[in-house]
Design a protein around this motif. Structure first.
Motif, PDB file in Angstrom:
ATOM      1  N   ALA A 117      -3.166 -22.189 -58.129  1.00  0.00           N
ATOM      2  CA  ALA A 117      -3.206 -23.122 -59.359  1.00  0.00           C
ATOM      3  C   ALA A 117      -2.800 -23.826 -59.497  1.00  0.00           C
ATOM      4  CB  ALA A 117      -2.572 -22.162 -60.671  1.00  0.00           C
ATOM      5  N   GLU A 118      -1.954 -24.280 -58.481  1.00  0.00           N
ATOM      6  CA  GLU A 118      -1.374 -25.555 -58.666  1.00  0.00           C
ATOM      7  C   GLU A 118      -2.026 -26.462 -57.722  1.00  0.00           C
ATOM      8  OE1 GLU A 118       3.530 -25.361 -59.894  1.00  0.00           O
ATOM      9  OE2 GLU A 118       2.927 -25.055 -57.492  1.00  0.00           O
ATOM     10  N   VAL A 153       0.020 -37.667 -58.205  1.00  0.00           N
ATOM     11  CA  VAL A 153      -0.493 -37.745 -57.730  1.00  0.00           C
ATOM     12  C   VAL A 153      -0.704 -35.764 -57.394  1.00  0.00           C
ATOM     13  CG1 VAL A 153      -2.682 -35.638 -57.187  1.00  0.00           C
ATOM     14  CG2 VAL A 153      -2.720 -38.419 -57.297  1.00  0.00           C
ATOM     15  N   THR A 154       0.395 -35.708 -56.302  1.00  0.00           N
ATOM     16  CA  THR A 154       1.081 -34.201 -55.951  1.00  0.00           C
ATOM     17  C   THR A 154       1.802 -33.972 -56.891  1.00  0.00           C
ATOM     18  OG1 THR A 154       1.010 -34.996 -53.733  1.00  0.00           O
ATOM     19  CG2 THR A 154       2.397 -33.190 -54.386  1.00  0.00           C
ATOM     20  N   ASN A 155       2.737 -35.672 -57.824  1.00  0.00           N
ATOM     21  CA  ASN A 155       3.687 -35.010 -59.245  1.00  0.00           C
ATOM     22  C   ASN A 155       3.095 -34.133 -59.607  1.00  0.00           C
ATOM     23  OD1 ASN A 155       6.598 -34.041 -60.374  1.00  0.00           O
ATOM     24  ND2 ASN A 155       6.513 -36.306 -60.259  1.00  0.00           N
ATOM     25  N   THR A 161       6.842 -32.092 -61.933  1.00  0.00           N
ATOM     26  CA  THR A 161       8.741 -31.116 -61.594  1.00  0.00           C
ATOM     27  C   THR A 161       9.319 -31.664 -60.378  1.00  0.00           C
ATOM     28  OG1 THR A 161       7.402 -29.431 -61.061  1.00  0.00           O
ATOM     29  CG2 THR A 161       8.197 -29.207 -63.621  1.00  0.00           C
ATOM     30  N   ILE A 162       8.752 -32.101 -59.590  1.00  0.00           N
ATOM     31  CA  ILE A 162       9.413 -32.784 -58.294  1.00  0.00           C
ATOM     32  C   ILE A 162      10.571 -33.564 -58.072  1.00  0.00           C
ATOM     33  CG2 ILE A 162       9.281 -33.732 -56.075  1.00  0.00           C
ATOM     34  CD1 ILE A 162       5.785 -33.549 -56.460  1.00  0.00           C
ATOM     35  N   THR A 163      11.552 -32.938 -57.466  1.00  0.00           N
ATOM     36  CA  THR A 163      12.848 -33.660 -57.337  1.00  0.00           C
ATOM     37  C   THR A 163      12.908 -34.396 -55.878  1.00  0.00           C
ATOM     38  OG1 THR A 163      13.786 -32.233 -58.939  1.00  0.00           O
ATOM     39  CG2 THR A 163      15.677 -33.840 -57.492  1.00  0.00           C
ATOM     40  N   PHE A 164      12.570 -35.925 -56.240  1.00  0.00           N
ATOM     41  CA  PHE A 164      13.119 -36.214 -54.796  1.00  0.00           C
ATOM     42  C   PHE A 164      14.013 -36.836 -54.200  1.00  0.00           C
ATOM     43  CE2 PHE A 164       8.898 -37.351 -56.682  1.00  0.00           C
ATOM     44  CZ  PHE A 164       7.746 -37.391 -55.362  1.00  0.00           C
ATOM     45  N   ASN A 165      14.750 -35.704 -53.661  1.00  0.00           N
ATOM     46  CA  ASN A 165      15.979 -36.473 -53.127  1.00  0.00           C
ATOM     47  C   ASN A 165      16.388 -37.225 -51.614  1.00  0.00           C
ATOM     48  OD1 ASN A 165      17.236 -33.815 -54.172  1.00  0.00           O
ATOM     49  ND2 ASN A 165      16.027 -32.535 -52.778  1.00  0.00           N
ATOM     50  N   LYS A 166      17.082 -38.068 -51.753  1.00  0.00           N
ATOM     51  CA  LYS A 166      17.468 -38.955 -50.826  1.00  0.00           C
ATOM     52  C   LYS A 166      17.307 -38.280 -49.705  1.00  0.00           C
ATOM     53  CE  LYS A 166      19.863 -41.796 -53.373  1.00  0.00           C
ATOM     54  NZ  LYS A 166      21.296 -43.076 -54.019  1.00  0.00           N
ATOM     55  N   PRO A 167      16.685 -38.586 -48.358  1.00  0.00           N
ATOM     56  CA  PRO A 167      16.938 -38.187 -46.942  1.00  0.00           C
ATOM     57  C   PRO A 167      18.206 -39.249 -46.188  1.00  0.00           C
ATOM     58  CG  PRO A 167      14.671 -40.090 -47.199  1.00  0.00           C
ATOM     59  CD  PRO A 167      15.302 -39.778 -48.292  1.00  0.00           C
ATOM     60  N   LYS A 168      18.375 -38.761 -45.638  1.00  0.00           N
ATOM     61  CA  LYS A 168      19.197 -38.276 -44.448  1.00  0.00           C
ATOM     62  C   LYS A 168      20.247 -39.433 -44.216  1.00  0.00           C
ATOM     63  CE  LYS A 168      20.078 -32.950 -43.338  1.00  0.00           C
ATOM     64  NZ  LYS A 168      20.431 -32.399 -41.616  1.00  0.00           N
ATOM     65  N   ASP A 169      18.776 -40.151 -44.088  1.00  0.00           N
ATOM     66  CA  ASP A 169      18.897 -41.871 -42.872  1.00  0.00           C
ATOM     67  C   ASP A 169      18.489 -43.104 -44.221  1.00  0.00           C
ATOM     68  OD1 ASP A 169      16.336 -40.847 -43.713  1.00  0.00           O
ATOM     69  OD2 ASP A 169      15.764 -41.953 -40.849  1.00  0.00           O
ATOM     70  N   PHE A 170      18.763 -42.002 -45.485  1.00  0.00           N
ATOM     71  CA  PHE A 170      18.240 -43.230 -46.810  1.00  0.00           C
ATOM     72  C   PHE A 170      19.513 -44.591 -46.622  1.00  0.00           C
ATOM     73  CE2 PHE A 170      18.686 -44.951 -50.687  1.00  0.00           C
ATOM     74  CZ  PHE A 170      17.730 -45.481 -50.970  1.00  0.00           C
ATOM     75  N   LYS A 171      18.821 -45.661 -46.661  1.00  0.00           N
ATOM     76  CA  LYS A 171      19.971 -46.656 -46.973  1.00  0.00           C
ATOM     77  C   LYS A 171      19.264 -47.514 -47.940  1.00  0.00           C
ATOM     78  CE  LYS A 171      21.442 -47.265 -42.083  1.00  0.00           C
ATOM     79  NZ  LYS A 171      21.262 -48.067 -40.426  1.00  0.00           N
ATOM     80  N   GLY A 227       9.935 -27.335 -59.316  1.00  0.00           N
ATOM     81  CA  GLY A 227      11.393 -26.550 -60.150  1.00  0.00           C
ATOM     82  C   GLY A 227      12.693 -26.885 -60.533  1.00  0.00           C
ATOM     83  N   ASN A 228      13.467 -25.997 -60.341  1.00  0.00           N
ATOM     84  CA  ASN A 228      14.466 -25.414 -60.175  1.00  0.00           C
ATOM     85  C   ASN A 228      15.310 -26.117 -58.978  1.00  0.00           C
ATOM     86  OD1 ASN A 228      13.993 -23.895 -58.515  1.00  0.00           O
ATOM     87  ND2 ASN A 228      14.668 -21.666 -59.621  1.00  0.00           N
ATOM     88  N   GLY A 229      13.864 -26.654 -58.203  1.00  0.00           N
ATOM     89  CA  GLY A 229      15.347 -27.238 -57.209  1.00  0.00           C
ATOM     90  C   GLY A 229      15.498 -25.962 -56.016  1.00  0.00           C
ATOM     91  N   ASN A 230      15.564 -24.678 -55.889  1.00  0.00           N
ATOM     92  CA  ASN A 230      14.998 -24.080 -54.802  1.00  0.00           C
ATOM     93  C   ASN A 230      13.991 -24.346 -54.045  1.00  0.00           C
ATOM     94  OD1 ASN A 230      17.921 -23.007 -55.408  1.00  0.00           O
ATOM     95  ND2 ASN A 230      16.986 -21.771 -57.158  1.00  0.00           N
ATOM     96  N   LYS A 231      13.011 -24.951 -54.696  1.00  0.00           N
ATOM     97  CA  LYS A 231      11.822 -24.270 -54.063  1.00  0.00           C
ATOM     98  C   LYS A 231      11.466 -25.427 -53.305  1.00  0.00           C
ATOM     99  CE  LYS A 231       6.384 -23.179 -54.297  1.00  0.00           C
ATOM    100  NZ  LYS A 231       5.938 -22.507 -55.163  1.00  0.00           N
ATOM    101  N   PRO A 232      11.269 -25.668 -51.056  1.00  0.00           N
ATOM    102  CA  PRO A 232      10.548 -27.095 -50.967  1.00  0.00           C
ATOM    103  C   PRO A 232       9.662 -27.368 -51.092  1.00  0.00           C
ATOM    104  CG  PRO A 232      11.123 -25.084 -49.683  1.00  0.00           C
ATOM    105  CD  PRO A 232      11.445 -24.288 -50.319  1.00  0.00           C
ATOM    106  N   LEU A 233       9.174 -28.737 -51.631  1.00  0.00           N
ATOM    107  CA  LEU A 233       7.698 -29.269 -51.224  1.00  0.00           C
ATOM    108  C   LEU A 233       7.251 -29.046 -50.479  1.00  0.00           C
ATOM    109  CD1 LEU A 233       5.842 -30.625 -53.207  1.00  0.00           C
ATOM    110  CD2 LEU A 233       6.843 -32.575 -52.535  1.00  0.00           C
ATOM    111  N   VAL A 234       7.596 -29.484 -49.137  1.00  0.00           N
ATOM    112  CA  VAL A 234       6.810 -28.845 -48.016  1.00  0.00           C
ATOM    113  C   VAL A 234       7.465 -27.737 -47.196  1.00  0.00           C
ATOM    114  CG1 VAL A 234       6.407 -29.890 -45.662  1.00  0.00           C
ATOM    115  CG2 VAL A 234       6.813 -31.298 -47.814  1.00  0.00           C
TER     116      VAL A 234
END
Length: 390
Positions: A117-118, A153-155, A161-171, A227-234
């Motif tokens: 559906a998405e 558009v993806t959101n 419902t996307i949660t954008f977390n910081k990448p490991k190398d984020f500054k 969603g609830n944070g358990n499902k990866p976007l990619v």
């Protein structure tokens, strides 16, 4: 009567086939494509797009945002004013792929982890957005470009419902620092950016605002969840084309720092010569006042006469002072008005104020300007002393 019935049946069947064409199969994949930077300033930041691949429907196309609308009336005027509408594009994937291979630009794909559906919702949005009445939109480099559209558009497809977390190398970084990561500081492209864009891009960008760069879309999407944070976007990623390494030769003798160093040394040489001979080379003063005044007019127009948000609050006006162009007449007088010496002192104060702005981080200026600013400072001090003597 039978002929009419037959024609209606054909028309109805054709509409059903068309409707089926826009319904994605269960095998359909939607990927975000990230294209690496090119060699020119306009493609130095990369590009992003959606790939819709459905072998069951014979569909493999790429939708992207940020295409120039060259058919727009007064194209260059609208571009300068920040009023130019850009387009959403649609390209067959093979053609898209071959073009970027030709220009030796890397292509990475991230298959989105969407429900059926998405996928359909995202695809329907793009199809509707591509219609002639919807294709145009007002482009904004930092907040509404080819990369931010991918995020938005993806959101939208997953009901925000996307949660954008910081990448490991984020500054943490300012917008200007993020630009410097893609453009050499000692390049004419960087000089133009630093001259035209004001202090508004020297504020720290929020993590989500980092995604105005396509490469950061890739990094943030890699660790984003739905969603609830358990499902990866990619779901998975692929390197479709790896850019071939090219040894890029850049001549320092044509760089902004070298050119402005020569200009600064020339101004200092003329100033020293004038000081020793107790004379004044009027032609160089007229040239400097005209040049700085006209640049000031340009910066002022970019600030107040355009819709470009990045050109606001531009303190390059502290050295490219608009009023210089209106006081040139004083330079032709043997004894200028008393207020002109005070005006020259104001120019020295403005250069000191610019240095303060730079040091405390209000605005970062082009490093290529340093030799010119030093030369201007010394020339203005010389003029103050010269006119005080006369």
């Amino acid at each position: 009567m039978k002929k009419i019935f037959f024609l209606l049946l054909l028309l109805f069947s054709f509409e059903i086939i068309q409707a089926q064409d826009v319904l994605l199969s269960n095998n359909a994949e939607i990927s975000v494509l990230t294209v690496g930077p090119g060699t020119e300033l306009n493609d130095a930041f990369g590009h992003s797009g959606f790939r819709i691949k459905d072998t069951s429907r014979g569909l493999d196309v790429v939708y992207g945002y940020g295409e120039y609308d060259f058919d727009s009336p007064n194209f260059y005027l609208k571009f300068a004013q920040g009023k130019l509408n850009y387009l959403i594009s649609k390209t067959e994937f093979n053609r898209f792929y071959q073009v970027y291979i030709y220009y030796n630009r890397s292509i990475k794909a991230q298959v989105l982890n969407l429900s059926q559906a998405e996928k359909q919702k995202l695809y329907d949005f793009l199809v509707n957005n591509y219609k002639p009445k919807n294709r145009r939109y007002l482009y904004e480099f930092f907040f509404d470009n080819c990369a931010t559209k991918i995020k938005d558009v993806t959101n939208l497809a997953v009901n925000n419902t996307i949660t954008f977390n910081k990448p490991k190398d984020f500054k943490d970084a300012t917008f200007r620092t993020l630009i410097y990561g893609k453009v050499n500081k000692n390049s004419w492209g960087s000089f133009g950016i630093d001259l035209a864009l004001g202090s508004v891009i020297d504020r720290q960008a929020t993590p989500e605002e980092h995604m105005f760069l396509p490469e950061n879309i890739y990094k943030f999407f890699e660790v984003a969840t739905i969603g609830n944070g358990n499902k990866p976007l990619v779901k998975q990623n692929h390197l479709l084309y790896n850019r071939k390494k090219i040894i890029k030769s850049e001549s320092f003798t044509t760089s902004p720092i070298f050119v402005f160093s020569l200009i600064g040394l020339f101004i200092l040489f003329i100033t020293f010569k004038d000081y020793k001979n107790n004379t004044r080379s009027n032609w160089i003063d007229v040239t400097l006042f005209i040049t700085t005044g006209l640049l000031g007019v340009l910066i002022l127009l970019l600030w107040f006469a355009t819709d470009h948000t990045g050109t606001h609050q531009n303190y390059n006006l502290l050295w490219a002072f608009v009023l210089n162009i209106f006081v040139i007449g004083q330079l032709f007088k043997k004894t200028p008005s008393a207020w002109f010496v005070k005006y020259l002192k104001l120019l020295v104060i403005l250069l000191c104020l610019l240095t303060l702005h730079w040091l405390i981080g209000v605005q970062v200026f082009s490093i290529a300007l340093i030799p010119l600013l030093v030369a201007l400072f010394i020339r203005y001090v010389f003029l103050i002393k010269y006119f005080n003597r006369s």
